[in-house]
Write a protein that holds these residues in place. Structure first.
Motif, mmCIF file in Angstrom:
data_model
loop_
_atom_site.group_PDB
_atom_site.id
_atom_site.type_symbol
_atom_site.label_atom_id
_atom_site.label_comp_id
_atom_site.label_asym_id
_atom_site.label_seq_id
_atom_site.Cartn_x
_atom_site.Cartn_y
_atom_site.Cartn_z
ATOM 1 N N UNK A 189 1.273 -0.442 -0.020
ATOM 2 C CA UNK A 189 0.129 0.312 0.209
ATOM 3 C C UNK A 189 0.819 1.686 -0.322
ATOM 4 N N UNK A 190 1.792 1.200 1.241
ATOM 5 C CA UNK A 190 2.443 1.925 0.735
ATOM 6 C C UNK A 190 4.064 2.904 0.080
ATOM 7 N N UNK A 191 4.513 1.656 -0.497
ATOM 8 C CA UNK A 191 4.946 1.649 -2.152
ATOM 9 C C UNK A 191 3.727 2.358 -3.518
ATOM 10 N N UNK A 192 2.279 1.276 -3.301
ATOM 11 C CA UNK A 192 1.572 2.129 -4.179
ATOM 12 C C UNK A 192 1.662 3.741 -5.001
ATOM 13 N N UNK A 193 0.662 3.939 -2.913
ATOM 14 C CA UNK A 193 0.655 5.092 -2.634
ATOM 15 C C UNK A 193 2.012 6.382 -3.057
ATOM 16 N N UNK A 194 3.704 5.771 -2.827
ATOM 17 C CA UNK A 194 4.688 6.369 -3.591
ATOM 18 C C UNK A 194 5.011 6.081 -5.200
ATOM 19 N N UNK A 195 4.632 4.871 -5.963
ATOM 20 C CA UNK A 195 4.783 5.855 -7.267
ATOM 21 C C UNK A 195 3.312 6.135 -7.781
ATOM 22 N N UNK A 196 2.320 6.748 -6.914
ATOM 23 C CA UNK A 196 1.616 7.230 -8.041
ATOM 24 C C UNK A 196 2.543 8.612 -7.427
ATOM 25 N N UNK A 197 2.438 9.132 -6.297
ATOM 26 C CA UNK A 197 2.981 10.553 -5.545
ATOM 27 C C UNK A 197 4.198 10.765 -6.892
ATOM 28 N N UNK A 198 5.520 9.467 -6.855
ATOM 29 C CA UNK A 198 6.480 10.081 -8.021
ATOM 30 C C UNK A 198 5.984 10.176 -8.729
ATOM 31 N N UNK A 199 5.181 9.418 -10.257
ATOM 32 C CA UNK A 199 4.677 9.718 -11.449
ATOM 33 C C UNK A 199 3.115 11.346 -11.228
ATOM 34 N N UNK A 200 3.256 11.956 -10.354
ATOM 35 C CA UNK A 200 1.783 12.692 -10.488
ATOM 36 C C UNK A 200 2.295 13.791 -9.220
ATOM 37 N N UNK A 201 3.396 13.868 -9.175
ATOM 38 C CA UNK A 201 3.530 15.050 -8.160
ATOM 39 C C UNK A 201 2.236 15.948 -6.629
ATOM 40 N N UNK A 202 1.838 14.515 -7.275
ATOM 41 C CA UNK A 202 1.097 15.077 -5.927
ATOM 42 C C UNK A 202 1.083 14.232 -4.587
#
Lengths: 162, 561
Positions: free
Chosen positions: B52-65
């Protein structure tokens, strides 16, 4: 590079866990703590922490920056040097045999201490002063036998500009 | 408006523009999960909290959000810690919501109780235990503000179950007031003037760009600076994509597995401009020898990064993008033609280094892992979002896939977390459902979070996993080969599952290539297949990543083969 003593004072949010953040920063990054004092200020939401640390110049810079980075640290100053007033307090329980009692009281007088408890074989002395003064006093009392000692560590305040 | 704590969380998540959450429920989050179901927020149920945390991390890295994840108390929270530390080391904006036992049980060693605020104190930018529902709106607003501002980072908010259930009057859109937190965005222009003066006089300048350039969205300004002054650019692992990798001025990656020309350039340059970097030990090698002939400029938003590892001539605290804008504005008034006319000898020298040692490998009977990455680059025209696991697979991806844009390379740089790539790919795919997202993995690290294939299949997230399967924990094996007399202690992994069958067991597609001539077809087929795919490439077992700088050696002293 030579290590020197630095007195860092900071105002912090008076909340649970704040002291742990600061102490954790020191242990986690291998910084050193010689002494640590914490208490509330006039504003109950704010505490003052005074830390004495020993480090070389670049390391002190890093310690200060890391402390400032903590969200709960409101303000930080390095109070090393003559721009500040520095004191610590000690309670010293010293063995007071009959033949030593006068000598101890003379020293209490010279060092402007107070005797705050008396027993047949001991005095408890309250002493305040700079760290150097405390060391000198302790050295002189040692031969009589120090049973117990509690020291506060240094606190300091900047002198107001005249 | 009277709302419960769980409802307040929903309101604030909406205010903060969150639409996807990665999580795993438990006794201490039932109220939150119950309310999530009643909103438009999409919740992705992972199979392990680290995912869950890595997925949120990947999401943040590609969106900047800000990435958001939600875990329960006790083991849910401790499982999340590796992910939190990963995000912390790479300065990724994230808010982690953890459930906690009710306040009256805190400290009692209650069922599934753990002091997660205490545990994550050194690996979060900040964290909170919410003492009462009245404090919840303020804390949530602060958490998002802290996570995304300044040098970004993860912020954990631990919410006891009774706080989730209690009600209070909720005032929407509260302003954040933090007296002690004011990141310096605006750089000191006098310092930047000095930087420009150095640029105008330096004979052998170079730029060293890091993750800060990408986080501050400064890639365009960096490219403008480098091209207008003809200054070559090297990047840290985190900086890849901050400057186009296919640009002639790109030196590629710097450091332990950096390119020959990038590492040699740092040894000879007379000006090194570090932007959004922290001079990590994997970059500098022996610090005394690092850029020893150069004036070092260091631009970063975090003052603690400056002068932490290397002495600096000109420190600049500020936002990377803003700093680059100021430098470019100053440069607009300078005679750049004259400046760039003299760049010949330095660029010639770099070209010579490039010719001396190219990133290369020898094609043999077996599949070379580098060849797989190279083919992947060709077939995707460099446009895929690449996530990686950690180790050799990560370094080959960094070396042989050339990133031209930011937000396309998602890798655990600072912490080096094996098992990062697959869940991070899932997060990236959630952010961009139509993008091609590929996890370049090793056979060792893919097994650390392989369970997330089920998540990918459940939500029809078509992530592609490319396993460079050498039956070894390859990077450690390489160190053993070079520095431990080939004693391969505990690095042989010859009991891996059959990844093709495993993919099928998850309901995904599995493909395999065992010979070089099959690589292109398998890649093509795998990338074109809808839905999640695992591709198992049986590569040369004892291939090494080169160049390599032994730990603690100067970075100009590389082992080349």
């Amino acid at each position: 590079m030579t290590e020197e003593k630095h007195i860092l004072t900071m105002l912090v949010d008076n909340e649970p866990g704040v002291l742990s953040r600061i102490v954790g920063l020191f242990s986690g990054r291998g910084f050193n703590i010689e002494s640590l004092c914490v208490a509330e200020t006039i504003d109950p939401k704010v505490s003052r922490i005074t830390i004495v640390t020993k480090a070389n110049e670049p390391l002190v810079e890093q310690i200060e920056k890391q402390l400032r980075k903590l969200i709960n640290v409101i303000k930080l100053r390095d109070l090393t040097g003559s721009g500040s007033v520095q004191r610590e307090m000690a309670l010293i329980c010293v063995r007071a045999k009959l033949e030593n009692r006068d000598e101890i009281l003379r020293m209490v007088d010279i060092f402007r201490c107070k005797v705050v408890d008396v027993g047949p074989e001991y005095y408890i002395i309250e002493a305040t002063g700079t760290e150097e003064k405390m060391k000198a006093l302790v050295n002189l009392l040692k031969p009589m036998g120090i049973k117990k000692i509690a020291r506060t560590g240094t606190i300091a305040l900047f002198r107001e500009p005249h | 408006m009277k709302l419960t704590g769980a409802q307040i969380l929903m309101e604030v998540l909406k205010e903060e523009g969150v639409n996807s959450i990665f999580g795993f429920p438990g006794g201490a989050t039932i109220d939150i999960h119950d309310n999530l179901e009643k909103t438009d927020l999409r919740h992705y149920l992972v199979r392990h909290e680290q995912g869950a945390v890595h997925a949120a991390d990947g999401y943040a890295r590609v969106t900047g959000k800000v990435g958001v994840c939600l875990v329960t108390s006790g083991p849910g929270a401790t499982n999340a810690v590796t992910g939190v530390a990963t995000a912390y080391m790479d300065s990724i904006p994230m808010v982690i919501i953890s459930g906690q036992v009710p306040t009256h049980l805190i400290g009692n060693d209650a069922f599934q109780e753990v002091d997660i605020v205490g545990i994550t104190r050194p690996c979060t930018k900040h964290n909170y235990l919410v003492p009462s529902v009245e404090e919840l709106p303020r804390i949530l607003k602060e958490a998002f503000h802290i996570a995304r501002s300044g040098r970004p980072g993860p912020v954990l908010v631990d919410i006891p179950k009774n706080v989730q259930q209690a009600t209070t009057n909720f005032k929407p859109k509260q302003k954040v007031k933090l007296k002690s937190y004011n990141p310096t965005y605006k750089p000191n222009s006098k310092q930047l003037r000095k930087v420009v003066d150095l640029i105008m006089t330096a004979k052998r300048p170079m730029i060293f760009a890091g993750g800060g350039v990408i986080l501050s969205k400064g890639a365009e300004e960096l490219t403008k600076l480098a091209r207008s002054t003809k200054i070559p650019v090297t990047m840290s692992l985190m900086g890849l994509g901050g400057f186009p990798g296919s640009d002639p001025l790109s030196l590629g990656m710097i450091g332990m597995h950096g390119t020959y020309r990038a590492n040699m350039s740092t040894g000879k340059c007379d000006l090194l401009i570090g932007i959004g970097v922290r001079f990590d030990d994997r970059v500098t090698g022996k610090t005394d020898c690092f850029a020893a002939q150069a004036e070092i400029v260091h631009i970063d938003i975090d003052p603690t990064s400056i002068r932490k590892n290397v002495p600096v001539s000109i420190p600049v605290v500020g936002d990377c993008k803003s700093s680059l804008e100021v430098i470019n504005n100053y440069l607009a008034e300078e005679d750049l033609e004259k400046l760039t006319a003299n760049r010949g000898p330095w660029l010639d020298q770099i070209e010579q280094w490039k010719q001396n040692f190219k990133l290369a490998y020898t094609q043999e009977e077996e599949i070379k892992p580098q060849y797989v990455v190279e083919k992947l680059y060709e077939l995707t025209r460099g446009e895929a979002i690449i996530t990686t696991e950690v180790g050799q697979n990560q370094m080959w991806a960094a070396q042989f896939y050339h990133f031209d844009r930011p937000g396309h390379f998602v890798t655990s740089g600072g912490l080096g977390t094996m098992g990062f790539g697959l869940p991070a790919a899932i997060g990236a795919q959630v952010a961009f459902p139509d993008a091609l997202v590929v996890d370049v993995a090793g056979d060792g690290s893919i097994q650390m979070n392989i369970q997330e294939m089920a998540t990918a299949v459940q939500y029809k997230l078509p992530v592609k996993v490319v396993i460079l399967n050498n039956c070894y924990l390859g990077m450690v094996r390489q160190w053993q080969e070079l520095f431990y007399d080939k004693r391969y202690a505990c690095t042989c992994m010859d009991h891996a599952p059959d990844f093709v069958k495993l993919a099928e067991a998850f309901g995904a597609v599995g493909l395999r290539a065992t010979r070089p001539e099959e690589v292109e077809d398998v890649l093509r087929q795998g990338l074109e297949t809808p839905g999640p795919v695992i591709m198992d490439f049986r590569v040369t077992k004892e291939e090494g990543v080169y160049p390599m700088v032994p730990a603690g050696a100067p970075i100009t002293e590389m082992l080349l083969v």
